[in-house]
Design an enzyme around this catalytic site. Structure first.
Site, PDB file in Angstrom:
ATOM      1  CB  ALA A 146       3.203  -8.487   3.049  1.00 52.64           C
ATOM      2  CB  SER A 200       7.135   2.297  -5.604  1.00 51.98           C
ATOM      3  OG  SER A 200       8.324   2.177  -6.342  1.00 51.98           O
ATOM      4  CE  LYS A 230       9.909  -1.734 -13.233  1.00 58.23           C
ATOM      5  NZ  LYS A 230       9.431  -2.401 -12.053  1.00 58.23           N
TER       6      LYS A 230
HETATM    7  N1  LIG Z   1       4.601  -0.134  -5.709  1.00 64.22           N
HETATM    8  C1  LIG Z   1       4.793  -0.422  -6.990  1.00 64.22           C
HETATM    9  O1  LIG Z   1       3.941  -0.124  -7.849  1.00 64.22           O
HETATM   10  C2  LIG Z   1       6.013  -1.160  -7.431  1.00 64.22           C
HETATM   11  C3  LIG Z   1       7.043  -1.440  -6.553  1.00 64.22           C
HETATM   12  N2  LIG Z   1       8.118  -2.194  -6.976  1.00 64.22           N
HETATM   13  C4  LIG Z   1       9.214  -2.532  -6.062  1.00 64.22           C
HETATM   14  O2  LIG Z   1       8.742  -3.511  -5.142  1.00 64.22           O
HETATM   15  C5  LIG Z   1       9.482  -3.413  -3.905  1.00 64.22           C
HETATM   16  C6  LIG Z   1       8.482  -3.244  -2.742  1.00 64.22           C
HETATM   17  O3  LIG Z   1       7.855  -1.965  -2.907  1.00 64.22           O
HETATM   18  P1  LIG Z   1       6.397  -1.596  -2.400  1.00 64.22           P
HETATM   19  O4  LIG Z   1       5.542  -2.787  -2.426  1.00 64.22           O
HETATM   20  O5  LIG Z   1       5.985  -0.401  -3.184  1.00 64.22           O
HETATM   21  O6  LIG Z   1       6.693  -1.228  -0.878  1.00 64.22           O
HETATM   22  P2  LIG Z   1       5.763  -0.412   0.168  1.00 64.22           P
HETATM   23  O7  LIG Z   1       5.910   1.049  -0.010  1.00 64.22           O
HETATM   24  O8  LIG Z   1       4.385  -0.862   0.044  1.00 64.22           O
HETATM   25  O9  LIG Z   1       6.304  -0.721   1.580  1.00 64.22           O
HETATM   26  C7  LIG Z   1       7.271  -1.564   2.056  1.00 64.22           C
HETATM   27  C8  LIG Z   1       7.530  -1.272   3.528  1.00 64.22           C
HETATM   28  O10 LIG Z   1       7.718   0.132   3.751  1.00 64.22           O
HETATM   29  C9  LIG Z   1       7.171   0.488   5.033  1.00 64.22           C
HETATM   30  N3  LIG Z   1       6.042   1.440   4.845  1.00 64.22           N
HETATM   31  C10 LIG Z   1       5.494   1.758   3.647  1.00 64.22           C
HETATM   32  N4  LIG Z   1       4.559   2.703   3.804  1.00 64.22           N
HETATM   33  C11 LIG Z   1       4.535   3.002   5.112  1.00 64.22           C
HETATM   34  C12 LIG Z   1       3.794   3.930   5.875  1.00 64.22           C
HETATM   35  N5  LIG Z   1       2.856   4.721   5.330  1.00 64.22           N
HETATM   36  N6  LIG Z   1       4.038   4.001   7.192  1.00 64.22           N
HETATM   37  C13 LIG Z   1       4.961   3.214   7.757  1.00 64.22           C
HETATM   38  N7  LIG Z   1       5.687   2.295   7.070  1.00 64.22           N
HETATM   39  C14 LIG Z   1       5.474   2.190   5.771  1.00 64.22           C
HETATM   40  C15 LIG Z   1       6.844  -0.752   5.688  1.00 64.22           C
HETATM   41  O11 LIG Z   1       8.035  -1.287   6.296  1.00 64.22           O
HETATM   42  P3  LIG Z   1       8.904  -0.614   7.524  1.00 64.22           P
HETATM   43  O12 LIG Z   1       7.935  -0.281   8.605  1.00 64.22           O
HETATM   44  O13 LIG Z   1       9.903  -1.654   7.919  1.00 64.22           O
HETATM   45  O14 LIG Z   1       9.589   0.602   6.965  1.00 64.22           O
HETATM   46  C16 LIG Z   1       6.435  -1.604   4.502  1.00 64.22           C
HETATM   47  O15 LIG Z   1       6.385  -2.938   4.838  1.00 64.22           O
HETATM   48  C17 LIG Z   1      10.413  -2.203  -4.070  1.00 64.22           C
HETATM   49  O16 LIG Z   1      11.677  -2.625  -4.513  1.00 64.22           O
HETATM   50  C18 LIG Z   1       9.727  -1.388  -5.174  1.00 64.22           C
HETATM   51  O17 LIG Z   1      10.609  -0.547  -5.857  1.00 64.22           O
HETATM   52  C19 LIG Z   1       8.160  -2.740  -8.242  1.00 64.22           C
HETATM   53  C20 LIG Z   1       7.161  -2.483  -9.137  1.00 64.22           C
HETATM   54  C21 LIG Z   1       6.052  -1.625  -8.829  1.00 64.22           C
HETATM   55  C1  LIG Z   2       5.312   1.032 -11.867  1.00 64.68           C
HETATM   56  C2  LIG Z   2       6.745   1.300 -12.074  1.00 64.68           C
HETATM   57  C3  LIG Z   2       7.141   0.530 -13.314  1.00 64.68           C
HETATM   58  C4  LIG Z   2       6.971   2.773 -12.346  1.00 64.68           C
HETATM   59  O1  LIG Z   2       8.274   3.148 -12.415  1.00 64.68           O
HETATM   60  C5  LIG Z   2       7.522   0.867 -10.863  1.00 64.68           C
HETATM   61  O2  LIG Z   2       8.352  -0.024 -10.935  1.00 64.68           O
HETATM   62  C6  LIG Z   2       7.363   1.570  -9.564  1.00 64.68           C
HETATM   63  O3  LIG Z   2       6.327   2.189  -9.302  1.00 64.68           O
HETATM   64  O4  LIG Z   2       8.313   1.488  -8.775  1.00 64.68           O
END
Ligand SMILES: NC(=O)C1=CN([C@@H]2O[C@H](COP(=O)(O)OP(=O)(O)OC[C@H]3O[C@@H](n4cnc5c(N)ncnc54)[C@H](OP(=O)(O)O)[C@@H]3O)[C@@H](O)[C@H]2O)C=CC1
Ligand SMILES: CC(C)(CO)C(=O)C(=O)O
Length: 312
Positions: free
Chosen positions: A8, A260, A187
């Protein structure tokens, strides 16, 4: 429907908030103690298209799952390298009929999921929604997006279509795909260009798109992904995929988003998913004897940057 968001962070929070607003029974599971504690104490705070909102949703630390209440649907949204551990830890929440939907970026996650979940319950896909973690318990959500998904098990098309309808009822704009491996590679081409290049150059997608070499680099990388995909029976329409990638440059839609990987590496000095994106194409290229020099170099440059920044 009882929904668990397993992972999350930024994206899991987006889906959690939208499904909660849509009237569903949502619980978040995450591994980051500060984030989980902040949500427990103050709710999950979001800037949602410019409006500050707080959503009160139950949340559990991944290492302290304290219920055996089974979920109807689990949406996986960890980082790629956290997926295996998450699947191990959420076992108490999985019943015989719990559906698992994986929307992580990257290639090949089904190989990990199949170790834990019967094929008939696995649904995979990808999303063009975006999200950013501002700090523990706080996310920033703007713009629009979409989801594509498909069943992995045989004869589960109706369940996949129902799942897409269910997500769309909460505004997530999901549709069933009858060729999800095509969509996943398509993607992955977005991530294989935008994520690493914006991280190396420290720019958002619109800024990268405004550079002169952007188009040539995108075309070269997409061609490498396409050559590997073809070997796996996925025939990418290169021109269409390049134009899909370049649609991310538009500052009116998601161009101002820092991918991300940029959030992970440049903002937070965290390890990246590069080995599941360009790195996966490099490995497959070696296996199939297909040269992938841009993916090889981009993977190595991201690993250099991880070392330079002491990412962990
Ligand atoms: N963000 C986006 O816009 C997009 C992301 N995705 C994909 O979705 C999936 C989830 O990504 P996303 O939601 O971006 O993940 P996040 O970067 O939000 O984080 C996931 C986990 O990383 C750790 N974490 C992140 N930031 C910090 C911090 N500042 N300090 C300490 N721990 C941290 C935590 O786990 P822990 O403590 O266990 O390390 C956290 O639960 C990935 O596969 C991503 O590529 C797909 C489309 C868009
Ligand atoms: C938003 C987008 C499509 C950019 O590559 C993505 O998947 C990410 O941020 O990881």
């Amino acid at each position: 429907m009882k929904v668990i968001i397993a992972g999350a962070g930024a994206m899991g929070s987006r889906f959690g908030i939208m499904l909660h607003k849509g009237g569903n029974d949502v619980t978040l599971v995450d591994s980051w103690p500060d984030h989980v504690n902040a949500i427990k104490e103050n709710g999950l705070k979001a800037n949602f298209n410019g409006e500050d909102i707080t959503v009160n949703v139950p949340v559990m630390l991944q290492s302290e799952i304290n219920t055996d209440k089974k979920a109807d649907l689990i949406i996986l949204f960890t980082k790629s390298m956290q997926l295996n551990k998450m699947l191990q830890d959420i076992k108490p929440l999985i019943a015989k009929n719990t559906k698992i939907l994986c929307l992580l970026n990257g290639i090949g996650h089904e190989d990990t999921i199949e170790k834990y979940i019967p094929m008939k319950n696995i649904f995979i896909g990808n999303t063009m929604w975006t999200a950013g973690l501002v700090g523990p318990g706080q996310v920033k959500l703007f713009g629009n997006g979409s989801v594509e998904l498909e069943n992995l098990g045989e004869n589960q098309e109706d369940s996949a279509k129902e799942l897409a309808t269910f997500l769309s009822e909460s505004g997530l704009n999901a549709k069933y795909s009858d060729n999800i491996h095509y969509s996943i590679y398509r993607k992955a081409c977005v991530n294989g260009t935008m994520n690493c290049l914006c991280s190396i150059l420290d720019v958002n997608m619109a800024e990268f798109g405004a550079t002169k070499p952007a188009h040539d680099i995108v075309v070269t990388v997409v061609n490498e992904f396409a050559a590997v995909a073809k070997h796996e029976g996925v025939d990418l329409d290169i021109e269409e995929v390049v134009s899909h990638v370049e649609s991310c440059f538009d500052p009116e839609t998601i161009g101002k988003h820092y991918p991300s990987m940029h959030q992970d590496l440049i903002t937070n000095h965290r390890l990246t998913e590069i080995d599941y994106i360009n790195g996966a194409v490099s490995r497959k290229g070696k296996k199939y004897n297909i040269p992938t020099p841009y993916c090889d170099l981009l993977t190595q440059l991201i690993h250099c940057k991880e070392d330079i920044l002491g990412a962990s």
